[in-house]
Design a protein around this motif. Sequence first.
Motif, mmCIF file in Angstrom:
data_model
loop_
_atom_site.group_PDB
_atom_site.id
_atom_site.type_symbol
_atom_site.label_atom_id
_atom_site.label_comp_id
_atom_site.label_asym_id
_atom_site.label_seq_id
_atom_site.Cartn_x
_atom_site.Cartn_y
_atom_site.Cartn_z
ATOM 1 N N MET A 29 10.255 -19.240 -24.101
ATOM 2 C CA MET A 29 9.678 -18.093 -23.437
ATOM 3 C C MET A 29 10.291 -17.983 -22.040
ATOM 4 N N ILE A 30 10.666 -16.772 -21.677
ATOM 5 C CA ILE A 30 11.230 -16.514 -20.355
ATOM 6 C C ILE A 30 10.174 -15.803 -19.507
ATOM 7 N N TYR A 31 9.943 -16.355 -18.320
ATOM 8 C CA TYR A 31 8.969 -15.789 -17.390
ATOM 9 C C TYR A 31 9.675 -15.310 -16.133
ATOM 10 N N LYS A 32 9.204 -14.204 -15.613
ATOM 11 C CA LYS A 32 9.680 -13.683 -14.339
ATOM 12 C C LYS A 32 8.604 -13.984 -13.308
ATOM 13 N N VAL A 33 8.988 -14.680 -12.250
ATOM 14 C CA VAL A 33 8.052 -15.090 -11.208
ATOM 15 C C VAL A 33 8.349 -14.275 -9.958
ATOM 16 N N PHE A 34 7.371 -13.517 -9.505
ATOM 17 C CA PHE A 34 7.490 -12.744 -8.272
ATOM 18 C C PHE A 34 6.913 -13.595 -7.141
#
Length: 76
Positions: free
Chosen positions: A1-6
Amino acid sequence: MIYKVFYQETKDQSPRREQTKSLYLEVDATSELEGRIQARQLVEKHTNYNIEFIELLSDNHLEYEKTHADFTLTEF
């Protein structure tokens, strides 16, 4: 799973939308919630960033990010 962290680079100042940055993490998790928790733990362990939001990328969103953003997986 790929997560984008802001995130914001520092916890010392109030967050400003214009200063929000993002990074991408690949997390091996069994559920979306578990992945978000692992992503948060990784970022908190290795940086001093102020995390604003963590988003799981769908296949379509991931393909868009790869072609329209500065996409590189961050490794800690």
